[in-house]
Scaffold this active site. Structure first.
Site, mmCIF file in Angstrom:
data_model
loop_
_atom_site.group_PDB
_atom_site.id
_atom_site.type_symbol
_atom_site.label_atom_id
_atom_site.label_comp_id
_atom_site.label_asym_id
_atom_site.label_seq_id
_atom_site.Cartn_x
_atom_site.Cartn_y
_atom_site.Cartn_z
ATOM 1 N N ASP A 51 -4.232 -6.057 -8.143
ATOM 2 C CA ASP A 51 -4.571 -5.467 -6.858
ATOM 3 C C ASP A 51 -4.870 -3.986 -7.126
ATOM 4 O O ASP A 51 -4.735 -3.494 -8.255
ATOM 5 C CB ASP A 51 -3.423 -5.649 -5.865
ATOM 6 C CG ASP A 51 -3.881 -5.632 -4.412
ATOM 7 O OD1 ASP A 51 -4.987 -5.127 -4.136
ATOM 8 O OD2 ASP A 51 -3.129 -6.115 -3.541
ATOM 9 N N HIS A 69 0.833 -1.196 0.000
ATOM 10 C CA HIS A 69 0.000 0.000 0.000
ATOM 11 C C HIS A 69 0.875 1.256 0.000
ATOM 12 O O HIS A 69 0.451 2.319 -0.463
ATOM 13 C CB HIS A 69 -0.915 0.024 1.234
ATOM 14 C CG HIS A 69 -2.045 -0.952 1.164
ATOM 15 N ND1 HIS A 69 -1.901 -2.260 1.538
ATOM 16 C CD2 HIS A 69 -3.324 -0.802 0.765
ATOM 17 C CE1 HIS A 69 -3.053 -2.887 1.377
ATOM 18 N NE2 HIS A 69 -3.934 -2.023 0.903
#
Length: 331
Positions: free
Chosen positions: A259, A187
């Site tokens: 993702d 992230h």
């Protein structure tokens, strides 16, 4: 509609799954579905208030898609249990994969979760996590993985896959080819792994091999750079990993998803035009963009250009559009 009847704009939209703000059908969703013709949406805590509200939201977006001549939407959520579960009480809350002690736990989780998701109109679960987290490693996935033994992860993961799909929910195995031996959160940045391919095949791949054999509906690619497989591109943009390994060597014919493209691992290193080019080259079906941003429109516009320029490839029997439409026939 058959694939041959789709315009480049419709083809481009079907390759996108996006997030949005709000808990009710609104102008943003109307734009995403009617103008960008997106093929799927993903729900987060910001979109969820109650079972009745989620059900009405899901019903409304499907009505909108149908009304403008689009196929049903994929409506996805991350409902792994434990640390990552977007649906809170009164939905059933589970302690997570790491707390499972056997296949009975996996079967129970899958059956209950499938029934609850289906009852509110969600048709895809971004689960199970099939990453193998070694003991004492400090893996970024330690709290979300089934465990450290590839055979155990494969066994419980396949029970979850089969249970979800028996209940009418598409399962998406993640994060291919495995992020259990990473310490950095993708992230925030781009993790790099220097493992030999043979080591990855021994430890990380067995659960995904089992998932493919169990006919999992989808596989999500990680944002990890496996330098000894592809020294330049993370798995989510890698021809060597997505097309050559997952599709060709492992024989996976289902949906392949990135993702979230908002994550720092890709967002800080690659532009959206380059990302879309790589996704198409790597035979990846769905680009996942989880937050409202100009990137959604930019991704759509870049996909339209690709669809328009290479219509023959887009309509090939093994193309992404056909794989997406085949899954949507069941909806």
């Amino acid at each position: 509609m058959n694939a041959e009847d789709y315009t480049p704009e419709q083809m481009a939209g079907q390759r996108l799954m996006v997030g949005f703000d709000g808990t009710t059908f609104n102008a943003e969703l109307k734009f995403l579905i009617e103008d960008l013709k997106v093929g799927g949406i993903i729900l987060f805590a910001r979109n969820i208030e109650s079972p009745a509200q989620v059900a009405e939201l899901c019903r409304s977006v499907q009505v909108c898609a149908n009304g403008c001549g689009q196929p049903p939407l994929f409506i996805a959520v991350d409902q792994e249990g434990g640390l990552v579960a977007r649906l809170k009480r009164p939905f059933t809350e589970f302690p997570g994969n790491s707390a499972m002690t056997g296949v009975e736990d996996a079967d129970h989780f899958a059956a209950v979760t499938a029934a609850e998701l289906k009852s509110v109109g969600i048709n895809m679960n971004m689960a199970p996590v099939l990453d193998v987290a070694p003991l004492g490693f400090g893996s970024v996935m330690e709290g979300r993985a089934f465990g450290h033994d590839p055979a155990w992860v494969a066994r419980l993961g396949c029970h979850v896959i089969k249970g979800l799909q028996a209940g009418g929910i598409m399962a998406v195995a993640k994060h291919f080819p495995g992020i259990g031996r990473t310490l950095l959160d993708s992230h925030l940045a781009l993790p790099m792994v220097d493992l030999d391919p043979t080591d990855i095949e021994t430890v990380d791949l067995p659960p995904f091999v089992a998932a493919v054999e169990a006919s999992v509906s989808g596989v999500m690619l990680s944002h990890i750079l496996y330098r000894k497989i592809d020294p330049k591109w993370p798995a989510s943009l890698s021809v060597r990993i997505a097309r050559d390994l997952l599709r060709s060597r492992m024989g996976f014919g289902g949906l392949v998803l990135t993702d979230d493209l908002d994550m720092g691992a890709v967002n800080r290193h690659f532009g959206i035009s380059e990302i879309i080019q790589r996704i198409v080259l790597a035979d990846i079906d769905i680009a996942l963009i989880c937050h409202k941003s100009p990137k959604i429109v930019q991704a759509y516009e870049n996909l339209v250009k690709v669809m328009d320029a290479d219509l023959q490839a887009v309509l090939a029997p093994t193309s992404s559009l056909r794989r997406i439409l085949m899954k949507k026939k069941d909806l």
